[in-house]
Design a protein around this motif. Structure first.
Motif, PDB file in Angstrom:
ATOM      1  N   ARG A 132       0.812  -1.273  -0.205  1.00 17.46           N
ATOM      2  CA  ARG A 132       0.128   0.138   0.006  1.00 17.46           C
ATOM      3  C   ARG A 132       0.859   1.334   0.081  1.00 17.46           C
ATOM      4  N   THR A 155      -5.643   7.609   1.157  1.00 20.59           N
ATOM      5  CA  THR A 155      -7.127   7.649   0.910  1.00 20.59           C
ATOM      6  C   THR A 155      -7.334   6.926  -0.559  1.00 20.59           C
ATOM      7  N   VAL A 156      -6.452   7.458  -1.780  1.00 13.81           N
ATOM      8  CA  VAL A 156      -6.987   6.727  -2.938  1.00 13.81           C
ATOM      9  C   VAL A 156      -6.554   5.540  -2.815  1.00 13.81           C
ATOM     10  N   LEU A 158      -6.664   3.425  -0.425  1.00 18.58           N
ATOM     11  CA  LEU A 158      -7.776   2.493   0.197  1.00 18.58           C
ATOM     12  C   LEU A 158      -9.017   2.462  -0.452  1.00 18.58           C
ATOM     13  N   ILE A 159      -9.500   3.239  -1.244  1.00 18.27           N
ATOM     14  CA  ILE A 159     -10.496   3.430  -2.034  1.00 18.27           C
ATOM     15  C   ILE A 159     -10.363   2.256  -3.095  1.00 18.27           C
ATOM     16  N   HIS A 162     -10.137  -1.414  -2.106  1.00 16.69           N
ATOM     17  CA  HIS A 162     -11.385  -1.955  -1.733  1.00 16.69           C
ATOM     18  C   HIS A 162     -12.323  -2.085  -2.750  1.00 16.69           C
ATOM     19  N   ALA A 163     -12.523  -0.933  -3.685  1.00 14.72           N
ATOM     20  CA  ALA A 163     -13.192  -0.903  -4.763  1.00 14.72           C
ATOM     21  C   ALA A 163     -13.536  -2.105  -5.398  1.00 14.72           C
ATOM     22  N   ASN A 165     -12.747  -4.991  -4.641  1.00 14.89           N
ATOM     23  CA  ASN A 165     -13.229  -6.301  -3.957  1.00 14.89           C
ATOM     24  C   ASN A 165     -14.804  -6.504  -4.634  1.00 14.89           C
ATOM     25  N   GLY A 166     -15.410  -5.348  -4.800  1.00 14.30           N
ATOM     26  CA  GLY A 166     -16.947  -5.329  -5.362  1.00 14.30           C
ATOM     27  C   GLY A 166     -16.857  -6.348  -6.398  1.00 14.30           C
ATOM     28  N   ILE A 167     -15.994  -6.651  -7.083  1.00 14.96           N
ATOM     29  CA  ILE A 167     -16.109  -7.504  -8.378  1.00 14.96           C
ATOM     30  C   ILE A 167     -16.723  -8.925  -7.935  1.00 14.96           C
ATOM     31  N   GLU A 168     -16.398  -9.289  -6.583  1.00 11.82           N
ATOM     32  CA  GLU A 168     -16.929 -10.579  -6.226  1.00 11.82           C
ATOM     33  C   GLU A 168     -18.667 -10.709  -6.152  1.00 11.82           C
ATOM     34  N   SER A 169     -19.202  -9.588  -6.138  1.00  8.11           N
ATOM     35  CA  SER A 169     -20.476  -9.501  -6.230  1.00  8.11           C
ATOM     36  C   SER A 169     -20.816  -9.615  -7.491  1.00  8.11           C
ATOM     37  N   MET A 186     -15.029   0.781 -14.301  1.00  4.03           N
ATOM     38  CA  MET A 186     -14.287   0.865 -13.042  1.00  4.03           C
ATOM     39  C   MET A 186     -13.249   1.846 -13.164  1.00  4.03           C
ATOM     40  N   MET A 190     -13.003   5.589 -11.314  1.00  2.00           N
ATOM     41  CA  MET A 190     -11.769   5.811 -10.242  1.00  2.00           C
ATOM     42  C   MET A 190     -10.678   6.506 -10.803  1.00  2.00           C
TER      43      MET A 190
ATOM     44  N   LEU B 158     -21.421  -0.851  -6.783  1.00  2.00           N
ATOM     45  CA  LEU B 158     -20.234  -1.782  -6.272  1.00  2.00           C
ATOM     46  C   LEU B 158     -18.998  -1.065  -5.726  1.00  2.00           C
ATOM     47  N   ILE B 159     -18.573  -0.121  -6.631  1.00  2.00           N
ATOM     48  CA  ILE B 159     -17.337   0.567  -6.372  1.00  2.00           C
ATOM     49  C   ILE B 159     -17.377   1.502  -4.810  1.00  2.00           C
ATOM     50  N   HIS B 162     -18.150  -0.616  -1.691  1.00  2.00           N
ATOM     51  CA  HIS B 162     -16.969  -1.522  -1.077  1.00  2.00           C
ATOM     52  C   HIS B 162     -16.040  -0.364  -0.765  1.00  2.00           C
TER      53      HIS B 162
END
Lengths: 196, 196
Positions: A132, A155-156, A158-159, A162-163, A165-169, A186, A190, B158-159, B162
């Motif tokens: 990181r 912060t960027v 972090l975002i 984690h963002a 990870n949303g691909i799991e859904s 994405m 982003m 999603l983004i 997460h």
DNA sequence: AATATACAAACGAACGGCTGTTAGTAGAGC
DNA sequence: GCTCTACTAACAGCCGTTCGTTTGTATATT
């Protein structure tokens, strides 16, 4: 020695690790039992121990395989001569693609690494922090030469991380847009807010 | 009857739920034992059952409390006459603030809800899907009247959802920027790419 | 004021069941 | 015959939970 290939494409241990990956992703490391795993492999629980040393070893294999892939790609991109903003985009795209292609092990590594025990736990934790920090470094370099607007780099990071990870859904949702389409969406969302 | 207050500010059950929230967040629902919880409360494990019905009941309390708070805020914002982009921003800010103020229960609900059993499991799962759909609806409305650039709304949801989880890392990091600063940074990064 | 009643809440012991793992052994393929 | 891998049986330990009982305390009765 070692003609212990299973079926056609790998050692039995690899088969076990793959099954463990699926199982851990589905139930979580703690909730997945060795008897569950044995059933998935088509064998009795005790038989697994002819190929592996412990349940935790399976988690180690998963976590450090994922970590190594990301670190390797990071080296490659960091050493390139792309502008910073393009490096960030490249890393983001790599994360997204890993999530598409190997999402089960990526998720297990990201969610269950805390169940490792030392020294593996500390090792993984340190790698995670370092990763990181390096990523934030790229962003800060981009800010320094006005490619990226002055935002808080951690912060960027972090975002972004984690963002993804949303691909799991997305993986288990019914009405999927294409992988390429999702990736571009994405990246657009982003990175557009970053550009100076 | 029922002067079973503990110390000064709530029933003993509430004390237990709060301790469970911390413990589940730290260890995960499966890895946290009732004996761990009892020790945290300062009591023997058997004594917990004078106040609660089961371990899962604790998880239910946490998950549905979180769900209710988000749904309530959603109603409030959806019924306002803000422009769509402002509604999205308001929801984003609410998520961020909840993550600051109640991050332990938010994380437990988001990570461990799968360990609920039916009918609570289905109920929670449905609420979760519905919530995301409503949020995507707001974004699509914003696209329809040109407040928001034409992106794939479910991807944005999603983004956003997460990305907010990343605040967990912030909570335990050493060098924190202020909460307000982090909130504004996140909102900036996340919404700047959306504006038409 | 002293005593009896009632009930919440704590306890230690134990339950059946599941956990990861080991030991000893039998069979299959070279 | 040797090696590899599968099996059954069992282990010690932890799991969530129940049991019967004791303790503490607030209220009602004398």
């Amino acid at each position: 020695m070692a003609k212990i290939k299973s079926k056609n494409n790998g050692t039995k241990k690899e088969v076990i690790v793959e099954a463990a990956t699926r199982l851990f992703r589905e139930k979580g490391f703690k909730a997945a039992s060795m008897r569950d795993l044995a059933e998935a492999v088509g064998v009795e629980a005790a038989s697994l121990y002819n190929h592996i040393q412990s349940k935790e070893e399976l988690l180690q294999e998963i976590c450090f395989k994922v970590a190594n892939e990301f670190n390797q790609k990071f080296d490659e991109i960091e050493n390139s001569d792309l502008p910073s903003i393009k490096k960030v985009e490249a890393m983001l795209r790599f994360h997204i693609r890993q999530m598409f292609q190997h999402y089960e092990m990526v998720i297990v590594a990201d969610r269950d690494w805390r169940h490792l025990s030392d020294p593996y736990l500390s090792n993984f934790h340190n790698q995670r922090r370092a990763y990181r920090k390096r990523l934030a470094g790229i962003i800060e370099a981009g800010i320094a030469n006005n490619e990226i607007k002055p935002v808080d780099a951690p912060t960027v990071v972090l975002i972004m991380l984690h963002a993804v990870n949303g691909i799991e859904s997305w993986h288990r949702s019914r009405e999927k847009i294409s992988a390429k389409q999702l990736e571009d969406n994405m990246v657009l969302i982003m990175t557009e807010g970053l550009k100076a």
